[in-house]
Design a protein around this motif. Structure first.
Motif, PDB file in Angstrom:
ATOM      1  N   GLN A 138       0.848  -1.183   0.000  1.00  0.00           N
ATOM      2  CA  GLN A 138       0.000   0.000   0.000  1.00  0.00           C
ATOM      3  C   GLN A 138       0.890   1.241   0.000  1.00  0.00           C
ATOM      4  O   GLN A 138       1.845   1.332   0.756  1.00  0.00           O
ATOM      5  CB  GLN A 138      -0.900   0.000   1.228  1.00  0.00           C
ATOM      6  CG  GLN A 138      -1.872   1.145   1.258  1.00  0.00           C
ATOM      7  CD  GLN A 138      -2.841   1.046   2.424  1.00  0.00           C
ATOM      8  OE1 GLN A 138      -2.880   0.059   3.142  1.00  0.00           O
ATOM      9  NE2 GLN A 138      -3.620   2.085   2.609  1.00  0.00           N
ATOM     10  N   GLY A 139       0.586   2.165  -0.898  1.00  0.00           N
ATOM     11  CA  GLY A 139       1.367   3.392  -1.026  1.00  0.00           C
ATOM     12  C   GLY A 139       2.247   3.409  -2.259  1.00  0.00           C
ATOM     13  O   GLY A 139       2.689   4.468  -2.693  1.00  0.00           O
ATOM     14  N   ALA A 140       2.516   2.250  -2.838  1.00  0.00           N
ATOM     15  CA  ALA A 140       3.325   2.192  -4.061  1.00  0.00           C
ATOM     16  C   ALA A 140       2.536   2.802  -5.216  1.00  0.00           C
ATOM     17  O   ALA A 140       1.308   2.735  -5.253  1.00  0.00           O
ATOM     18  CB  ALA A 140       3.689   0.748  -4.386  1.00  0.00           C
ATOM     19  N   VAL A 141       3.251   3.421  -6.161  1.00  0.00           N
ATOM     20  CA  VAL A 141       2.612   4.073  -7.298  1.00  0.00           C
ATOM     21  C   VAL A 141       3.081   3.405  -8.586  1.00  0.00           C
ATOM     22  O   VAL A 141       4.284   3.229  -8.798  1.00  0.00           O
ATOM     23  CB  VAL A 141       2.968   5.578  -7.341  1.00  0.00           C
ATOM     24  CG1 VAL A 141       2.386   6.242  -8.570  1.00  0.00           C
ATOM     25  CG2 VAL A 141       2.502   6.276  -6.076  1.00  0.00           C
ATOM     26  N   ILE A 142       2.115   3.034  -9.454  1.00  0.00           N
ATOM     27  CA  ILE A 142       2.419   2.462 -10.770  1.00  0.00           C
ATOM     28  C   ILE A 142       1.666   3.279 -11.809  1.00  0.00           C
ATOM     29  O   ILE A 142       0.452   3.403 -11.740  1.00  0.00           O
ATOM     30  CB  ILE A 142       1.981   0.985 -10.878  1.00  0.00           C
ATOM     31  CG1 ILE A 142       2.650   0.132  -9.809  1.00  0.00           C
ATOM     32  CG2 ILE A 142       2.301   0.452 -12.275  1.00  0.00           C
ATOM     33  CD1 ILE A 142       2.102  -1.281  -9.723  1.00  0.00           C
ATOM     34  N   GLN A 143       2.424   3.829 -12.775  1.00  0.00           N
ATOM     35  CA  GLN A 143       1.815   4.532 -13.902  1.00  0.00           C
ATOM     36  C   GLN A 143       2.238   3.796 -15.165  1.00  0.00           C
ATOM     37  O   GLN A 143       3.313   4.030 -15.704  1.00  0.00           O
ATOM     38  CB  GLN A 143       2.290   5.989 -13.949  1.00  0.00           C
ATOM     39  CG  GLN A 143       1.852   6.790 -12.750  1.00  0.00           C
ATOM     40  CD  GLN A 143       2.434   8.189 -12.752  1.00  0.00           C
ATOM     41  OE1 GLN A 143       3.527   8.420 -13.240  1.00  0.00           O
ATOM     42  NE2 GLN A 143       1.682   9.123 -12.202  1.00  0.00           N
ATOM     43  N   GLY A 144       1.389   2.860 -15.604  1.00  0.00           N
ATOM     44  CA  GLY A 144       1.689   2.041 -16.764  1.00  0.00           C
ATOM     45  C   GLY A 144       0.882   0.765 -16.713  1.00  0.00           C
ATOM     46  O   GLY A 144       0.114   0.529 -15.784  1.00  0.00           O
ATOM     47  N   CYS A 145       1.071  -0.071 -17.703  1.00  0.00           N
ATOM     48  CA  CYS A 145       0.372  -1.357 -17.779  1.00  0.00           C
ATOM     49  C   CYS A 145       1.123  -2.403 -16.965  1.00  0.00           C
ATOM     50  O   CYS A 145       2.342  -2.388 -16.893  1.00  0.00           O
ATOM     51  CB  CYS A 145       0.292  -1.835 -19.230  1.00  0.00           C
ATOM     52  SG  CYS A 145      -0.673  -0.754 -20.278  1.00  0.00           S
ATOM     53  N   VAL A 146       0.362  -3.327 -16.362  1.00  0.00           N
ATOM     54  CA  VAL A 146       0.950  -4.413 -15.597  1.00  0.00           C
ATOM     55  C   VAL A 146       0.460  -5.722 -16.197  1.00  0.00           C
ATOM     56  O   VAL A 146      -0.747  -5.944 -16.318  1.00  0.00           O
ATOM     57  CB  VAL A 146       0.568  -4.326 -14.105  1.00  0.00           C
ATOM     58  CG1 VAL A 146       1.153  -5.496 -13.336  1.00  0.00           C
ATOM     59  CG2 VAL A 146       1.020  -3.003 -13.509  1.00  0.00           C
ATOM     60  N   MET A 147       1.410  -6.582 -16.596  1.00  0.00           N
ATOM     61  CA  MET A 147       1.080  -7.902 -17.158  1.00  0.00           C
ATOM     62  C   MET A 147       1.728  -8.957 -16.277  1.00  0.00           C
ATOM     63  O   MET A 147       2.951  -8.982 -16.135  1.00  0.00           O
ATOM     64  CB  MET A 147       1.576  -8.001 -18.592  1.00  0.00           C
ATOM     65  CG  MET A 147       0.854  -7.033 -19.529  1.00  0.00           C
ATOM     66  SD  MET A 147       1.626  -6.899 -21.145  1.00  0.00           S
ATOM     67  CE  MET A 147       2.868  -5.660 -20.807  1.00  0.00           C
ATOM     68  N   ILE A 148       0.891  -9.824 -15.697  1.00  0.00           N
ATOM     69  CA  ILE A 148       1.366 -10.813 -14.737  1.00  0.00           C
ATOM     70  C   ILE A 148       1.111 -12.212 -15.267  1.00  0.00           C
ATOM     71  O   ILE A 148       0.085 -12.488 -15.869  1.00  0.00           O
ATOM     72  CB  ILE A 148       0.636 -10.646 -13.379  1.00  0.00           C
ATOM     73  CG1 ILE A 148       0.823  -9.241 -12.852  1.00  0.00           C
ATOM     74  CG2 ILE A 148       1.106 -11.674 -12.364  1.00  0.00           C
ATOM     75  CD1 ILE A 148       2.255  -8.818 -12.647  1.00  0.00           C
TER      76      ILE A 148
END
Length: 160
Positions: A138-148
């Protein structure tokens, strides 16, 4: 005078570390088979067959076994065959390819991990992430696509 035939020869250390000091700026590519610790500044590509610890700055691409980036600044791509750890107050501007990533700093670039990625609460990622698995505090920032969960073989088939 009689020669001493039992004179011991110096023993070569089994493992050694190359060091770039805090007040040192190195311009040009660096290649080593030793572990490498950087406190100063490198302007050039780095190829290290073992581990790298970076406390200073690097302007160039990095290729190594594994790396730890501690309060450092990197401008270039990073490729680690095993693991990469980025601490808080560190920034990376470039793409990252590794098996495992533990990020607490800021990354501006795409991240590709064949294994697990962990983003701590202070991490910031501006770019696409591809990994086998990911955990995001919690608190992490992601600006982009995530493929898992995308396997390498699947990606190669789609590109062909």
């Amino acid at each position: 005078m009689e020669e001493n035939k039992d004179v011991e020869r110096p023993v070569k250390p089994q493992e050694s570390t190359s060091l770039i000091g805090e007040h040192t700026e190195l311009t040009g590519d660096v290649s080593t088979d030793d572990d490498l610790t950087i406190y100063g500044r490198v302007k050039g590509n780095i190829k290290c067959s073992k581990s790298i610890q970076i406390y200073g700055s690097v302007e160039g691409d990095i290729l190594c076994q594994d790396a730890t980036i501690i309060q450092a600044e990197i401008h270039g791509n990073i490729e680690c065959r095993e693991s990469l750890k980025i601490s808080q107050e560190s920034t990376v501007e470039g793409n990252i390819t590794t098996t495992a990533l533990e990020n607490g700093g800021a990354v501006r670039g795409d991240i590709h991990a064949g294994g697990h990625i962990r983003l701590s609460e202070k991490s910031q990622v501006s770019g696409d992430i591809t990994a086998a698995s990911i955990s995001v505090d919690q608190g992490a920032v992601i600006q982009g696509c995530v493929m898992i969960g995308i396997k390498e073989a699947d990606s190669a088939k789609k590109e062909a």
